[in-house]
Design an enzyme around this catalytic site. Structure first.
Site, PDB file in Angstrom:
ATOM      1  N   ARG A  71      -3.535   4.774   0.708  1.00 14.57           N
ATOM      2  CA  ARG A  71      -2.863   3.487   0.946  1.00 14.57           C
ATOM      3  C   ARG A  71      -2.197   3.464   2.324  1.00 14.57           C
ATOM      4  O   ARG A  71      -2.197   2.449   3.003  1.00 14.57           O
ATOM      5  CB  ARG A  71      -1.823   3.227  -0.150  1.00 14.57           C
ATOM      6  N   HIS A 120      11.532  -2.396  -2.416  1.00 15.07           N
ATOM      7  CA  HIS A 120      10.744  -1.347  -3.081  1.00 15.07           C
ATOM      8  C   HIS A 120      10.498  -0.140  -2.188  1.00 15.07           C
ATOM      9  O   HIS A 120       9.607   0.656  -2.462  1.00 15.07           O
ATOM     10  CB  HIS A 120       9.412  -1.932  -3.579  1.00 15.07           C
ATOM     11  N   GLY A 191       4.234 -15.717  -0.857  1.00 12.20           N
ATOM     12  CA  GLY A 191       3.285 -14.716  -1.346  1.00 12.20           C
ATOM     13  C   GLY A 191       3.780 -13.790  -2.433  1.00 12.20           C
ATOM     14  O   GLY A 191       3.451 -12.609  -2.439  1.00 12.20           O
ATOM     15  N   THR A 192       4.538 -14.336  -3.359  1.00 11.16           N
ATOM     16  CA  THR A 192       4.887 -13.502  -4.519  1.00 11.16           C
ATOM     17  C   THR A 192       4.588 -14.251  -5.809  1.00 11.16           C
ATOM     18  O   THR A 192       4.800 -15.461  -5.896  1.00 11.16           O
ATOM     19  CB  THR A 192       6.353 -13.025  -4.489  1.00 11.16           C
TER      20      THR A 192
HETATM   21  N1  APR Z   1      -0.575 -16.112   1.534  1.00 12.07           N
HETATM   22  C1  APR Z   1       0.434 -16.304   0.658  1.00 12.07           C
HETATM   23  N2  APR Z   1       0.371 -15.922  -0.628  1.00 12.07           N
HETATM   24  C2  APR Z   1      -0.757 -15.324  -1.050  1.00 12.07           C
HETATM   25  C3  APR Z   1      -1.856 -15.090  -0.195  1.00 12.07           C
HETATM   26  C4  APR Z   1      -1.742 -15.514   1.152  1.00 12.07           C
HETATM   27  N3  APR Z   1      -2.715 -15.334   2.024  1.00 12.07           N
HETATM   28  N4  APR Z   1      -2.830 -14.475  -0.919  1.00 12.07           N
HETATM   29  C5  APR Z   1      -2.354 -14.327  -2.171  1.00 12.07           C
HETATM   30  N5  APR Z   1      -1.103 -14.835  -2.250  1.00 12.07           N
HETATM   31  C6  APR Z   1      -0.211 -14.877  -3.407  1.00 12.07           C
HETATM   32  C7  APR Z   1      -0.870 -14.846  -4.762  1.00 12.07           C
HETATM   33  O1  APR Z   1      -1.232 -16.158  -5.175  1.00 12.07           O
HETATM   34  C8  APR Z   1       0.223 -14.265  -5.637  1.00 12.07           C
HETATM   35  O2  APR Z   1       1.110 -15.279  -6.080  1.00 12.07           O
HETATM   36  O3  APR Z   1       0.562 -13.689  -3.367  1.00 12.07           O
HETATM   37  C9  APR Z   1       0.989 -13.354  -4.676  1.00 12.07           C
HETATM   38  C10 APR Z   1       0.742 -11.884  -4.896  1.00 12.07           C
HETATM   39  O4  APR Z   1       1.244 -11.546  -6.146  1.00 12.07           O
HETATM   40  P1  APR Z   1       1.404 -10.012  -6.583  1.00 12.07           P
HETATM   41  O5  APR Z   1       0.168  -9.261  -6.251  1.00 12.07           O
HETATM   42  O6  APR Z   1       1.875 -10.007  -7.996  1.00 12.07           O
HETATM   43  O7  APR Z   1       2.503  -9.462  -5.581  1.00 12.07           O
HETATM   44  P2  APR Z   1       4.094  -9.410  -5.695  1.00 12.07           P
HETATM   45  O8  APR Z   1       4.634 -10.684  -6.231  1.00 12.07           O
HETATM   46  O9  APR Z   1       4.557  -8.939  -4.354  1.00 12.07           O
HETATM   47  O10 APR Z   1       4.376  -8.297  -6.757  1.00 12.07           O
HETATM   48  C11 APR Z   1       3.786  -7.065  -6.546  1.00 12.07           C
HETATM   49  O11 APR Z   1       4.243  -5.470  -8.120  1.00 12.07           O
HETATM   50  O12 APR Z   1       3.057  -3.556  -8.368  1.00 12.07           O
HETATM   51  C12 APR Z   1       4.299  -4.055  -8.087  1.00 12.07           C
HETATM   52  O13 APR Z   1       6.010  -3.123  -6.827  1.00 12.07           O
HETATM   53  C13 APR Z   1       4.732  -3.658  -6.696  1.00 12.07           C
HETATM   54  O14 APR Z   1       5.891  -5.006  -5.056  1.00 12.07           O
HETATM   55  C14 APR Z   1       4.757  -4.927  -5.888  1.00 12.07           C
HETATM   56  C15 APR Z   1       4.751  -5.988  -6.929  1.00 12.07           C
END
Ligand code: APR
Length: 254
Positions: A71, A120, A191-192
């Site tokens: 990673r 994190h 993006g979350t």
């Molecule tokens: N721009 C903005 N948002 C985007 C894009 C983009 N280009 N591509 C995808 N997304 C959005 C998706 O629609 C989704 O809502 O980003 C989000 C990603 O969601 P997750 O993968 O669940 O990420 P996150 O919310 O950061 O949570 C991940 O989970 O595994 C744990 O600790 C780890 O911090 C990490 C967390």
């Protein structure tokens, strides 16, 4: 969308204390797969809970170390994208900007953001398993051939300074993140998916304390529904235009 973008820009242009809450999506356009996507190919047969937990690490430290090496390779090759750069540019326009990120990739800092709270942890830092000795970089450990290397101070196994499943978030970082949300007049969420706690509660906290919540995401989900303004699209697509609109409004006012 055009009106929503203007509405969002007006709110940000008026802001004096902006909090930007980001997740994996903001780094997607830098080519960094989300946690689940990173389980592709070679790693598909491994359980993420095993790769990101103390239990899994103790069971097979070398395997977990190699997973993070893999990673790290992706992160090290990545560049901040237009979304990271636009977020950094907000610091030229708004008096107080705090970025609170769930990401461990360091791309906000690489893009120029100066106040970044990493909920994190970071894949670019290492600590000993006991946690007493931290702040090591890859260079500090480069001379050791053992995988994982040993702590130069106590001889314990080294691990990435990342919050694993079942672990507490760094206390001071969390306190600072809560404070930033409580005093914010605008919370820009990018993006979350809003499913991992406690990060997922921060937009709600900011909103209850009076902030306008703006969500940027290609998907319509829980955060986009609670947000006051939803800008549907990718970070790198939406944020540069949003920041330019804020710049014009601020310049028009000065
Ligand atoms: N721009 C903005 N948002 C985007 C894009 C983009 N280009 N591509 C995808 N997304 C959005 C998706 O629609 C989704 O809502 O980003 C989000 C990603 O969601 P997750 O993968 O669940 O990420 P996150 O919310 O950061 O949570 C991940 O989970 O595994 C744990 O600790 C780890 O911090 C990490 C967390």
């Amino acid at each position: 969308m055009r009106n929503e973008l203007t509405h969002a820009a007006e709110n940000i242009a008026r802001s004096s204390r902006l909090v930007v809450l980001t997740g994996a999506g903001v780094s997607r356009e830098s080519g960094i797969p989300t946690f689940r996507e990173a389980q592709d190919g070679l790693w598909a047969r491994f359980d993420p809970m095993e790769m990101a937990s103390e239990r899994g690490f103790l069971r097979n430290p070398q395997l977990v170390w190699e997973w993070y090496e893999y990673r790290f390779g992706m992160v090290a090759a990545a560049q901040p994208n237009l979304g990271h750069l636009a977020i950094a540019a907000l610091e030229e326009l708004i008096p107080n900007v705090t970025v609170v990120t769930q990401n461990i990739d360091g791309l906000h800092q690489a893009g120029g953001s100066t106040r970044v709270l990493e909920l994190h942890g970071s894949i670019r830092r290492y600590k000993c398993f006991g946690g007493a000795h931290r702040g090591y970089t890859r260079d500090d450990l480069a001379t050791q051939s053992e995988k994982p290397p040993r702590c130069p101070q106590c001889g314990d196994l080294m691990r990435p300074d990342i919050v694993w499943f079942g672990e507490y978030l760094p206390e001071q970082v969390m306190r600072d993140a809560y404070a930033a949300c409580l005093r914010a007049d605008v919370a820009l969420v990018v993006g979350t998916s809003g499913v991992v706690q406690p990060a997922a509660s921060l937009p709600y906290l900011a909103q209850e304390a009076g902030a306008t919540v703006i969500d940027v995401n290609p998907e319509d989900d829980e955060i986009s529904r609670m947000a006051d303004i939803f800008l549907q699209g990718m970070g790198g697509g939406v944020l540069p235009g949003l920041v330019e609109a804020v710049r014009s409004l601020r310049q028009g006012r000065s």
